[in-house]
Write a protein that holds these residues in place. Structure first.
Motif, PDB file in Angstrom:
ATOM      1  N   LEU A   1      -1.804   7.552  14.854  1.00  0.00           N
ATOM      2  CA  LEU A   1      -2.120   8.953  15.146  1.00  0.00           C
ATOM      3  C   LEU A   1      -3.475   9.106  15.817  1.00  0.00           C
ATOM      4  O   LEU A   1      -3.883  10.222  16.136  1.00  0.00           O
ATOM      5  N   GLY A   2      -4.175   8.005  16.040  1.00  0.00           N
ATOM      6  CA  GLY A   2      -5.503   8.040  16.627  1.00  0.00           C
ATOM      7  C   GLY A   2      -6.517   7.354  15.730  1.00  0.00           C
ATOM      8  O   GLY A   2      -6.197   6.899  14.629  1.00  0.00           O
ATOM      9  N   VAL A   3      -7.743   7.282  16.205  1.00  0.00           N
ATOM     10  CA  VAL A   3      -8.809   6.610  15.455  1.00  0.00           C
ATOM     11  C   VAL A   3      -9.298   7.527  14.339  1.00  0.00           C
ATOM     12  O   VAL A   3      -9.737   8.658  14.578  1.00  0.00           O
ATOM     13  N   VAL A   4      -9.222   7.028  13.112  1.00  0.00           N
ATOM     14  CA  VAL A   4      -9.638   7.790  11.929  1.00  0.00           C
ATOM     15  C   VAL A   4     -11.036   7.343  11.520  1.00  0.00           C
ATOM     16  O   VAL A   4     -11.269   6.158  11.293  1.00  0.00           O
ATOM     17  N   VAL A   5     -11.976   8.279  11.425  1.00  0.00           N
ATOM     18  CA  VAL A   5     -13.345   7.947  11.028  1.00  0.00           C
ATOM     19  C   VAL A   5     -13.585   8.204   9.545  1.00  0.00           C
ATOM     20  O   VAL A   5     -14.498   7.625   8.952  1.00  0.00           O
ATOM     21  N   ALA A   6     -12.780   9.061   8.939  1.00  0.00           N
ATOM     22  CA  ALA A   6     -12.931   9.347   7.511  1.00  0.00           C
ATOM     23  C   ALA A   6     -11.599   9.879   6.986  1.00  0.00           C
ATOM     24  O   ALA A   6     -10.821  10.482   7.727  1.00  0.00           O
ATOM     25  N   TYR A   7     -11.352   9.630   5.712  1.00  0.00           N
ATOM     26  CA  TYR A   7     -10.102  10.100   5.125  1.00  0.00           C
ATOM     27  C   TYR A   7     -10.237  10.220   3.614  1.00  0.00           C
ATOM     28  O   TYR A   7     -11.127   9.628   2.992  1.00  0.00           O
ATOM     29  N   VAL A   8      -9.355  10.991   3.029  1.00  0.00           N
ATOM     30  CA  VAL A   8      -9.172  11.048   1.584  1.00  0.00           C
ATOM     31  C   VAL A   8      -7.671  11.112   1.322  1.00  0.00           C
ATOM     32  O   VAL A   8      -6.907  11.612   2.153  1.00  0.00           O
ATOM     33  N   TYR A   9      -7.243  10.576   0.189  1.00  0.00           N
ATOM     34  CA  TYR A   9      -5.849  10.745  -0.202  1.00  0.00           C
ATOM     35  C   TYR A   9      -5.736  10.780  -1.721  1.00  0.00           C
ATOM     36  O   TYR A   9      -6.580  10.227  -2.439  1.00  0.00           O
ATOM     37  N   VAL A  10      -4.701  11.460  -2.187  1.00  0.00           N
ATOM     38  CA  VAL A  10      -4.452  11.633  -3.613  1.00  0.00           C
ATOM     39  C   VAL A  10      -2.977  11.386  -3.869  1.00  0.00           C
ATOM     40  O   VAL A  10      -2.120  11.848  -3.111  1.00  0.00           O
ATOM     41  N   VAL A  11      -2.675  10.647  -4.931  1.00  0.00           N
ATOM     42  CA  VAL A  11      -1.294  10.400  -5.347  1.00  0.00           C
ATOM     43  C   VAL A  11      -0.967  11.340  -6.497  1.00  0.00           C
ATOM     44  O   VAL A  11      -1.708  11.401  -7.488  1.00  0.00           O
ATOM     45  N   GLU A  12       0.117  12.082  -6.363  1.00  0.00           N
ATOM     46  CA  GLU A  12       0.571  12.998  -7.401  1.00  0.00           C
ATOM     47  C   GLU A  12       2.016  12.677  -7.767  1.00  0.00           C
ATOM     48  O   GLU A  12       2.668  11.883  -7.088  1.00  0.00           O
ATOM     49  N   PHE A  13       2.499  13.344  -8.813  1.00  0.00           N
ATOM     50  CA  PHE A  13       3.855  13.103  -9.286  1.00  0.00           C
ATOM     51  C   PHE A  13       4.571  14.428  -9.476  1.00  0.00           C
ATOM     52  O   PHE A  13       4.029  15.346 -10.097  1.00  0.00           O
ATOM     53  N   GLN A  14       5.767  14.520  -8.902  1.00  0.00           N
ATOM     54  CA  GLN A  14       6.542  15.738  -9.002  1.00  0.00           C
ATOM     55  C   GLN A  14       7.040  15.945 -10.429  1.00  0.00           C
ATOM     56  O   GLN A  14       6.989  15.048 -11.258  1.00  0.00           O
ATOM     57  N   LYS A  15       7.539  17.155 -10.682  1.00  0.00           N
ATOM     58  CA  LYS A  15       8.059  17.462 -12.020  1.00  0.00           C
ATOM     59  C   LYS A  15       9.223  16.550 -12.375  1.00  0.00           C
ATOM     60  O   LYS A  15       9.433  16.215 -13.533  1.00  0.00           O
ATOM     61  N   ARG A  16       9.985  16.140 -11.372  1.00  0.00           N
ATOM     62  CA  ARG A  16      11.100  15.239 -11.657  1.00  0.00           C
ATOM     63  C   ARG A  16      10.659  13.777 -11.665  1.00  0.00           C
ATOM     64  O   ARG A  16      11.480  12.890 -11.870  1.00  0.00           O
ATOM     65  N   GLY A  17       9.373  13.529 -11.394  1.00  0.00           N
ATOM     66  CA  GLY A  17       8.842  12.194 -11.583  1.00  0.00           C
ATOM     67  C   GLY A  17       8.506  11.417 -10.330  1.00  0.00           C
ATOM     68  O   GLY A  17       7.704  10.491 -10.387  1.00  0.00           O
ATOM     69  N   LEU A  18       9.093  11.748  -9.185  1.00  0.00           N
ATOM     70  CA  LEU A  18       8.856  10.953  -7.988  1.00  0.00           C
ATOM     71  C   LEU A  18       7.413  11.111  -7.499  1.00  0.00           C
ATOM     72  O   LEU A  18       6.875  12.217  -7.474  1.00  0.00           O
ATOM     73  N   PRO A  19       6.768  10.012  -7.099  1.00  0.00           N
ATOM     74  CA  PRO A  19       5.391  10.103  -6.599  1.00  0.00           C
ATOM     75  C   PRO A  19       5.345  10.563  -5.148  1.00  0.00           C
ATOM     76  O   PRO A  19       6.285  10.356  -4.371  1.00  0.00           O
ATOM     77  N   HIS A  20       4.252  11.202  -4.790  1.00  0.00           N
ATOM     78  CA  HIS A  20       3.991  11.544  -3.389  1.00  0.00           C
ATOM     79  C   HIS A  20       2.486  11.515  -3.161  1.00  0.00           C
ATOM     80  O   HIS A  20       1.701  11.629  -4.114  1.00  0.00           O
ATOM     81  N   ALA A  21       2.094  11.337  -1.923  1.00  0.00           N
ATOM     82  CA  ALA A  21       0.673  11.193  -1.574  1.00  0.00           C
ATOM     83  C   ALA A  21       0.297  12.218  -0.521  1.00  0.00           C
ATOM     84  O   ALA A  21       1.068  12.477   0.419  1.00  0.00           O
ATOM     85  N   HIS A  22      -0.886  12.809  -0.685  1.00  0.00           N
ATOM     86  CA  HIS A  22      -1.447  13.737   0.292  1.00  0.00           C
ATOM     87  C   HIS A  22      -2.606  13.036   1.011  1.00  0.00           C
ATOM     88  O   HIS A  22      -3.531  12.533   0.364  1.00  0.00           O
ATOM     89  N   PHE A  23      -2.576  13.022   2.337  1.00  0.00           N
ATOM     90  CA  PHE A  23      -3.645  12.456   3.151  1.00  0.00           C
ATOM     91  C   PHE A  23      -4.342  13.570   3.923  1.00  0.00           C
ATOM     92  O   PHE A  23      -3.688  14.487   4.437  1.00  0.00           O
TER      93      PHE A  23
END
Length: 379
Positions: free
Chosen positions: A93-115
């Motif tokens: 997607l291009g050159v990334v100079v900084a980032y944050v991400y968080v892993v969460e879990f849905q009510k039904r249990g499946l994990p997902h990540a926000h970048f």
């Protein structure tokens, strides 16, 4: 209540991953990064697909993915690391100079990540015409791209809701909280409050999803390359505000309940009986057991506690002699004072940035609270 207990408060320390103080600290770290590098440019959400071959191939006869959290968690972790490699090393997607991400879990249990990705100045998305290069909100040509078409229909269609299904979970006050179906739009434009309005042409393409025929108005924005590679729900959006930083550090979903049990006099105090609790799903439990990270950011941030001269905290053993503690050379040192001394002696700290003062999250040991301010330092 014992008199000795007055003034003593036991809290969940900030060293507990995913706790309220930990999330608050990480939120402040992310704001320190934004303060230096600017607002995030891309918001990306990746959700686990329980039908991945890496999961289904390991299931025993009669088992479903929810029966094997010990498989779901490490498979998603591997996919997450592959996504990080694509974004940060191969720079799809291009050159990334900084980032944050968080892993969460849905009510039904499946994990997902926000970048949240902050791009290099040459890869900033400044005008709507640039959005089309990375993001699509339309059904692809079924004849030219049959596999991509099938993935969009499977993973990237919203609802149906509104008039097609008024009882869908996204409905609030007879309206979709995600604002679907979106209007048709021939060209991508900058919408209200700087939110982009993606191109959704009325080109006649339709897809049957959950028993309804849907068009481009129901497509969740995605990147075709990443969707085709990972075969799961991957929402890619242009980030228009720093509010997204607060969103990904909102913490876990919580359920509230009350225990209505009378006291010795038969009275029920609903305020005292009110309890906040959190249910940990099996995949999250396995994620923690395996020791996988729940949050990460780059560049790394270290919060230094600010204090007046000779007014810093000193840790000592309960059986120690206070005279020896005060006379000790280490008693006069703190991370902040040593940071300043290190910068005087050498030039290694010249590439380390200091940002504005934020209220410091609790960093005390054994659950004791701390209310000092903090100076965010990162390289």
């Amino acid at each position: 209540m014992r008199a000795s207990a007055v003034g003593v408060r036991i809290v969940l320390p900030g060293t507990f991953p995913g706790g309220d103080r930990d999330m608050k600290k990480r939120h402040m770290d992310a704001m320190a990064i934004v303060h230096t590098y600017g607002k995030p440019d891309i918001f990306l959400t990746m959700t686990c697909n329980p039908k991945w071959e890496e999961i289904t191939n390991e299931l025993l006869p009669g088992q479903m993915s929810q029966d094997r959290p010990d498989i779901v968690a490490p498979v998603f972790y591997g996919k997450l690391e592959a996504m990080k490699d694509m974004l940060l090393k191969k720079m799809v997607l291009g050159v990334v100079v900084a980032y944050v991400y968080v892993v969460e879990f849905q009510k039904r249990g499946l994990p997902h990540a926000h970048f949240l990705l902050i791009m290099d100045s040459t890869y900033k998305l400044l005008v709507p015409e640039q959005y089309d290069r990375l993001i699509s909100a339309e059904l692809p040509d079924k004849q030219k791209y049959p596999e991509l078409y099938a993935m969009v229909v499977k993973h990237m269609m919203h609802g149906p809701c509104s008039a097609l299904n008024p009882k869908n979970v996204c409905m609030q006050d007879n309206e979709c909280k995600c604002r679907y179906p979106r209007p048709f739009n021939e060209n991508i434009v900058q919408g209200k409050d700087s939110y982009p309005v993606y191109r959704r042409r009325d080109d006649g393409r339709r897809a049957k999803f959950r028993g309804k025929m849907l068009d481009n108005r129901w497509v969740v924005p995605y990147n075709p390359y990443l969707l085709r590679m990972f075969n799961c729900h991957i929402n890619v959006e242009v980030c228009s505000s720093i509010k997204a930083v607060k969103y990904i550090y909102k913490g876990h979903d919580k359920a509230s309940f009350s225990i209505d049990q009378p006291d010795a006099h038969g009275n029920i105090d609903e305020i005292k009986r009110y309890v906040d609790a959190r249910r940990v799903t099996p995949p999250e439990a396995m994620w923690r057991i395996f020791g996988f990270l729940l949050c990460a950011n780059y560049p790394p941030v270290l919060q230094l506690a600010l204090h007046l001269p000779n007014m810093h905290r000193v840790a000592f053993n309960a059986q120690a002699d206070l005279k020896n503690v005060v006379s000790s050379e280490n008693a006069s040192k703190s991370m902040l004072t040593e940071y300043f001394k290190a910068n005087k002696k050498n030039t290694l700290g010249q590439g380390i940035y200091c940002t504005r003062i934020f209220p410091e999250a609790s960093r005390g040991r054994r659950g004791r609270s701390s209310g000092s301010d903090g100076l965010s330092v990162f390289k």
